[in-house]
Write an enzyme that holds these catalytic residues in place. Structure first.
Site, PDB file in Angstrom:
ATOM      1  N   HIS A  10     -64.015 -49.602   0.077  1.00 48.53           N
ATOM      2  CA  HIS A  10     -63.952 -50.618   1.099  1.00 48.53           C
ATOM      3  C   HIS A  10     -63.968 -51.837   0.591  1.00 48.53           C
ATOM      4  CE1 HIS A  10     -64.948 -47.126   3.478  1.00 48.53           C
ATOM      5  NE2 HIS A  10     -66.049 -46.953   2.925  1.00 48.53           N
ATOM      6  N   CYS A  42     -68.125 -41.924   4.822  1.00 41.46           N
ATOM      7  CA  CYS A  42     -69.178 -41.839   6.013  1.00 41.46           C
ATOM      8  C   CYS A  42     -68.396 -40.572   7.024  1.00 41.46           C
ATOM      9  CB  CYS A  42     -69.535 -43.034   6.711  1.00 41.46           C
ATOM     10  SG  CYS A  42     -68.093 -43.892   7.543  1.00 41.46           S
TER      11      CYS A  42
END
Length: 460
Positions: A10, A42
Site C-alpha cells: 500500500h 484485508c
C-alpha cells in the site's frame, strides 16, 4: 533524481503513483520480494469465504502498469544490505541469486510488516500457515478445501474474519487467543459479547484465555495443544499480530522498541533523504499525542502519498491518525476509533466514558434498529479520545465522524452541540452522536456538583 523504493504494497504503491504524477522525470527502482504489488490483504477472509471469487480483484495496481511508466520493477528481489549514509543498496534475485547494486539519491522504505511467529514446537508441520500475502491466501484456499477441522490462532480482526469465513464454508472451527475476549485491543466487552454469542450459536469453539504450547502431528498437523486443552486441527492459521519488517536498518535509523521506524510529520526518518511509510514505521497517534505502531492500509496509503509530496522539500504534513477501523461479522456492523478505556489507562491518560444503547429512529417509526455507542474522553480536558459502535444496521460512518473529532481535539461539549440534521427516517431529534456526548457532559456535571457538595460540607 534517482529514487529507490523497498517494498510495494500500500505505502509503496501510493508513493510511486504520486511520484510519477509530481516528478515524471524521476528514475525509480523498486525492490519487492513478491511477484505482485498492491495486494489488499484485508480481503483474504472474503476470498477464503467465497465472497470474492476472482483474486485479481484484490489488486489495484500492477507491475506491468508501473513498467509502462518507466519504473524499474525488481520483482522477487530481496534487499540484502543498505548503507543509508553511502546511499547504496544491494539486492538478490530470489530465483536466480543474481546480485544487483543500486545507488540512489532518495530512499523510500515501505518494507511493511510480517506476521509474528513465536517459536511454538510443531510450527514447521504441514498445514500450519500464516495469513499475510497473496501466496498465503492461495495456500489457505487450496489446503482448506479438503480439511474438516480448522484452528485459527489470534482473535484480532483478521482472525475473527477468517473464523466467519471458515464456518460459512462448513468447517469445524476453533478460535484460540490468550486474551479473555476477542478483539480485545479494539473493543470493550459490550461490543465483543454479541459477536462471541454469534460464534457460539454457529458451533464455533472459543478457546479464549489460552496459550498455544504445541502443534502436534506426524508430518501434518493433527491437533493444537494449549495450556488448558487440546483441539483437533487439520489446518491451523496463525493470526497473532504483525511486526515491522525493518531488521535491515537496525543501528542505522531511529526506531521504537518494536522496530517501527520513527518518522516526522513529513515522513522523514532520522537520516537525511531516507523516508519511511506504512506498516514498517510508527505514526503520530492523535489520541495519545505520541508515536505508535498502527499497521493499517489507510495509514499506509496516506503516508506513502505524503512521501511523494515531501520528496524534494517538506510541504505537506501528516495530520496524525486515530487508528480508525471497521468490521462486519455476520449481522454485526462494528467500528472503532482512538482508545478504549483500558488502552487509555495503559497510555497514562485519565479518562471516563459515556455509553448509550437506544433505537436510532423516533419510536413512532414502524421500522427501527438498536445502536450501541460508547464515547471515551479525558477527564481533565474533556477531549474526545475514542469511540466504538455496534449494530445490526450500519452506523459505522458515525465512527468516521468521531475520528474527525479526535483529530481536531474536540471536546464532549463541542460534539454535544455539533449541528447534525434530523429526519425521522435517519435519526431522532437529538442525534445519537449528540446524545452520547450530552450524557458525558451530564456525567461530568454530576461529578462537579458532588465535588462542590463535599467541599461545602467540609466548610460547614
Amino acid at each position: 533524481m534517482k529514487v529507490a523504493v523497498i517494498g510495494c504494497t500500500h505505502a509503496g504503491t501510493a508513493a510511486i503513483n504520486n511520484i510519477l504524477k509530481l516528478y515524471p522525470q524521476v528514475e525509480i527502482d523498486v525492490f519487492e520480494k513478491n511477484d505482485n504489488v498492491s495486494f489488499l490483504s484485508c480481503g483474504i477472509a472474503l476470498y477464503v469465504g467465497g465472497v470474492v471469487n476472482d483474486a485479481n480483484g484484490l489488486f489495484y495496481a500492477s507491475v506491468e502498469q508501473f513498467e509502462k511508466q518507466g519504473v524499474r520493477m525488481h520483482m522477487n528481489h530481496e534487499v540484502t544490505s543498505c548503507d543509508v549514509n553511502k546511499k547504496q543498496l544491494v539486492a538478490k534475485d530470489m530465483k536466480t541469486n543474481e546480485i544487483t547494486a543500486v545507488d540512489y539519491d532518495k530512499l523510500i522504505i515501505t518494507s511493511g510488516s510480517w506476521p509474528v511467529t513465536p517459536p511454538i514446537p510443531g510450527s514447521n508441520l504441514e498445514n500450519v500457515l500464516l495469513c499475510k500475502n497473496f501466496a498465503h491466501a492461495n495456500e489457505i484456499i487450496a489446503r482448506s478445501a479438503s480439511v474438516e477441522n480448522v484452528v485459527v490462532v489470534g482473535a484480532g480482526y483478521i482472525g475473527v474474519e477468517l473464523v466467519e469465513a471458515f464456518e460459512q464454508n462448513g468447517k469445524n472451527v476453533t478460535l484460540i487467543d490468550s486474551e479473555e475476549r476477542i478483539l480485545n485491543r479494539y473493543l470493550d466487552e459490550a461490543f465483543t459479547a454479541p459477536v462471541e454469542k454469534s460464534f457460539e450459536q454457529r458451533g464455533i469453539t472459543l478457546a479464549l484465555g489460552q496459550t498455544v504450547s504445541e502443534f502436534a502431528g506426524t508430518d501434518v498437523v493433527e491437533k493444537v495443544i494449549t495450556d488448558q486443552g487440546e483441539y483437533k486441527a487439520d489446518l491451523v492459521v496463525m493470526c497473532i499480530g504483525f511486526r515491522p519488517n525493518t531488521q535491515l536498518f537496525n543501528g542505522q535509523i531511529d526506531m521504537l522498541g518494536n522496530g517501527a521506524i520513527v518518522v516526522n510529520e513529513y515522513m522523514q526518518t532520522s537520516v537525511a533523504d531516507v523516508y519511511a511509510a506504512g506498516d514498517c514505521c510508527a505514526v503520530n497517534y492523535n489520541a495519545t499525542k505520541q508515536p505508535a505502531y498502527i499497521p493499517l492500509a489507510t495509514n499506509a496509503v496516506r503516508m506513502g502519498t505524503l512521501v511523494a509530496h515531501n520528496l524534494v522539500k517538506p510541504v505537506l504534513a501528516h495530520p496524525g491518525t486515530q487508528g480508525t477501523s471497521g468490521l462486519k461479522i455476520y449481522n454485526h456492523n462494528i467500528a472503532s476509533t482512538g482508545l478504549t478505556e483500558r488502552a487509555a489507562a495503559m497510555s497514562g491518560l485519565s479518562v471516563d466514558s459515556a455509553y448509550i444503547e437506544d433505537t436510532y429512529r423516533p419510536e413512532f417509526m414502524p421500522e427501527n434498529a438498536l445502536i450501541q455507542l460508547k464515547l471515551v474522553y479525558e477527564t481533565d480536558t474533556h477531549r474526545i479520545v475514542g469511540a466504538q459502535v455496534i449494530s445490526d444496521t450500519d452506523f459505522t460512518q458515525a465512527i468516521n465522524t468521531i475520528s474527525v473529532c479526535i483529530a481536531n481535539n474536540m471536546t464532549i461539549e463541542q460534539l454535544a452541540l455539533t449541528d447534525f440534521f434530523f429526519q425521522p427516517h435517519f435519526n431522532k431529534p437529538v442525534n445519537y452522536l449528540n446524545q452520547v456526548a450530552l450524557d458525558a457532559m451530564a456525567k461530568e456535571n454530576a461529578k462537579a456538583a458532588e465535588g462542590l457538595s463535599k467541599e461545602h460540607a467540609v466548610l460547614v
